[in-house]
Design an enzyme around this catalytic site. Sequence first.
Site, PDB file in Angstrom:
ATOM      1  CE1 TYR A   1      40.633  35.650  19.323  1.00 46.30           C
ATOM      2  CE2 TYR A   1      41.960  34.527  17.662  1.00 46.30           C
ATOM      3  CZ  TYR A   1      41.359  34.536  18.912  1.00 46.30           C
ATOM      4  OH  TYR A   1      41.477  33.447  19.738  1.00 46.30           O
TER       5      TYR A   1
ATOM      6  CB  SER B   1      45.395  32.089  19.513  1.00 45.76           C
ATOM      7  OG  SER B   1      44.872  31.512  18.335  1.00 45.76           O
TER       8      SER B   1
HETATM    9  N1  LIG Z   1      38.056  28.158  20.327  1.00 48.85           N
HETATM   10  C1  LIG Z   1      39.178  28.206  19.647  1.00 48.85           C
HETATM   11  O1  LIG Z   1      39.318  27.632  18.548  1.00 48.85           O
HETATM   12  C2  LIG Z   1      40.358  28.983  20.190  1.00 48.85           C
HETATM   13  C3  LIG Z   1      41.569  28.907  19.494  1.00 48.85           C
HETATM   14  C4  LIG Z   1      42.664  29.603  19.960  1.00 48.85           C
HETATM   15  C5  LIG Z   1      42.568  30.353  21.121  1.00 48.85           C
HETATM   16  N2  LIG Z   1      41.393  30.422  21.774  1.00 48.85           N
HETATM   17  C6  LIG Z   1      41.351  31.236  22.989  1.00 48.85           C
HETATM   18  O2  LIG Z   1      40.815  30.480  24.056  1.00 48.85           O
HETATM   19  C7  LIG Z   1      40.159  31.352  24.977  1.00 48.85           C
HETATM   20  C8  LIG Z   1      38.746  30.852  25.256  1.00 48.85           C
HETATM   21  O3  LIG Z   1      38.030  30.809  24.034  1.00 48.85           O
HETATM   22  P1  LIG Z   1      36.705  29.930  23.855  1.00 48.85           P
HETATM   23  O4  LIG Z   1      36.724  29.433  22.457  1.00 48.85           O
HETATM   24  O5  LIG Z   1      36.571  28.983  24.983  1.00 48.85           O
HETATM   25  O6  LIG Z   1      35.588  31.094  23.949  1.00 48.85           O
HETATM   26  P2  LIG Z   1      34.102  31.080  24.568  1.00 48.85           P
HETATM   27  O7  LIG Z   1      33.404  32.221  23.920  1.00 48.85           O
HETATM   28  O8  LIG Z   1      33.502  29.728  24.492  1.00 48.85           O
HETATM   29  O9  LIG Z   1      34.375  31.450  26.094  1.00 48.85           O
HETATM   30  C9  LIG Z   1      34.871  32.713  26.452  1.00 48.85           C
HETATM   31  C10 LIG Z   1      34.272  33.099  27.801  1.00 48.85           C
HETATM   32  O10 LIG Z   1      34.795  34.386  28.189  1.00 48.85           O
HETATM   33  C11 LIG Z   1      33.743  35.168  28.742  1.00 48.85           C
HETATM   34  N3  LIG Z   1      34.088  36.589  28.629  1.00 48.85           N
HETATM   35  C12 LIG Z   1      34.115  37.336  27.498  1.00 48.85           C
HETATM   36  N4  LIG Z   1      34.471  38.595  27.789  1.00 48.85           N
HETATM   37  C13 LIG Z   1      34.678  38.634  29.133  1.00 48.85           C
HETATM   38  C14 LIG Z   1      35.101  39.666  30.024  1.00 48.85           C
HETATM   39  N5  LIG Z   1      35.355  40.908  29.586  1.00 48.85           N
HETATM   40  N6  LIG Z   1      35.238  39.369  31.334  1.00 48.85           N
HETATM   41  C15 LIG Z   1      34.984  38.111  31.787  1.00 48.85           C
HETATM   42  N7  LIG Z   1      34.572  37.099  30.992  1.00 48.85           N
HETATM   43  C16 LIG Z   1      34.428  37.362  29.674  1.00 48.85           C
HETATM   44  C17 LIG Z   1      32.532  34.768  27.917  1.00 48.85           C
HETATM   45  O11 LIG Z   1      31.311  35.108  28.566  1.00 48.85           O
HETATM   46  C18 LIG Z   1      32.741  33.259  27.767  1.00 48.85           C
HETATM   47  O12 LIG Z   1      32.182  32.546  28.848  1.00 48.85           O
HETATM   48  C19 LIG Z   1      40.234  32.749  24.372  1.00 48.85           C
HETATM   49  O13 LIG Z   1      41.335  33.442  24.896  1.00 48.85           O
HETATM   50  C20 LIG Z   1      40.448  32.455  22.891  1.00 48.85           C
HETATM   51  O14 LIG Z   1      41.060  33.529  22.222  1.00 48.85           O
HETATM   52  C21 LIG Z   1      40.272  29.760  21.339  1.00 48.85           C
END
Ligand SMILES: NC(=O)c1ccc[n+]([C@@H]2O[C@H](COP(=O)([O-])OP(=O)(O)OC[C@H]3O[C@@H](n4cnc5c(N)ncnc54)[C@H](O)[C@@H]3O)[C@@H](O)[C@H]2O)c1
Length: 258
Positions: A158, A145
């Site tokens: 986080y 991130s």
């Molecule tokens: N959305 C943003 O703005 C953003 C920004 C920077 C980084 N990220 C990173 O991108 C990645 C995805 O984020 P997102 O926004 O798509 O989140 P999201 O919540 O939409 O999706 C995350 C998924 O992970 C699953 N999950 C959670 N814990 C789990 C576990 N222990 N085992 C298996 N599955 C599990 C959840 O059920 C969900 O389907 C993450 O690593 C997040 O830190 C997101």
Amino acid sequence: MGLNNALDGKNAIVTGSGNGIGRAIAIRFAAEGAKVTVAEIEEDSGQETVEMITQAGGAAIFSKTDTTDSGSIKAAVGATIAAHGEVDRLVNNAAAFVFGKIEDVTEADWARVFGVNVIGYANCVREVLPSMRRQSGGAIVNIASVSSYIAQPEFIPYNASKGAVAQLTRCLAMDLSVDNIRVNAVCPGSIRTRATDRHIASLGLDPEESYLEFGQDSLMKRMGKPEEIASGALFLASDDASFMTGAHIVIDGGATID
Ligand SMILES: NC(=O)c1ccc[n+]([C@@H]2O[C@H](COP(=O)([O-])OP(=O)(O)OC[C@H]3O[C@@H](n4cnc5c(N)ncnc54)[C@H](O)[C@@H]3O)[C@@H](O)[C@H]2O)c1
């Protein structure tokens, strides 16, 4: 069904691919010829991603996986090998979203955020290693991130966990180079997903106003889309990135250049 067939013949495991960025990565990898294992803790959303891929003509299976439980990761690796063959690609994406001020974060919160975001990534690498070694190589993409390297107000747990993902990526790249395994990271900026929806709701903010405001942080004056992160993950997972390891690609619309 591949557009460029960048991952033809490759088998990939994508964790947390029932929603958001993970789902976009699973769909894009399959569109580029990969056979995908949707390793997701939620049965419904994970199965839905599989249906989206198979309906578009791609190959995918669902394996109910909790990345904090090594037994379930072993099962996902076993299911991948049985359905598709040895594991060529791993995308560590599943995350816990724990925010707050230092005095508000409990020890249980710390254990959860590091358990999923750091130890969960390490668990998945450990469990795919024997398979990657059997075929003399592979590539791992960690979703980090912009929070891996900038401070943000009341984001301590986080951001600490995502900072650790950056170091995990570099140290794994060093140790696994001998196995011909490349390890890189993608650093997304603000992307509209269920996780961001939930964060905004937890702060009691108006979603549409918040999205406009978050978008203003980028030079493109908008938030990013999960598909724009999938493009970066695809590049790092493809042979086009054959001389890249221990690196990270920032995809944030220029939000963190100053
Ligand atoms: N959305 C943003 O703005 C953003 C920004 C920077 C980084 N990220 C990173 O991108 C990645 C995805 O984020 P997102 O926004 O798509 O989140 P999201 O919540 O939409 O999706 C995350 C998924 O992970 C699953 N999950 C959670 N814990 C789990 C576990 N222990 N085992 C298996 N599955 C599990 C959840 O059920 C969900 O389907 C993450 O690593 C997040 O830190 C997101």
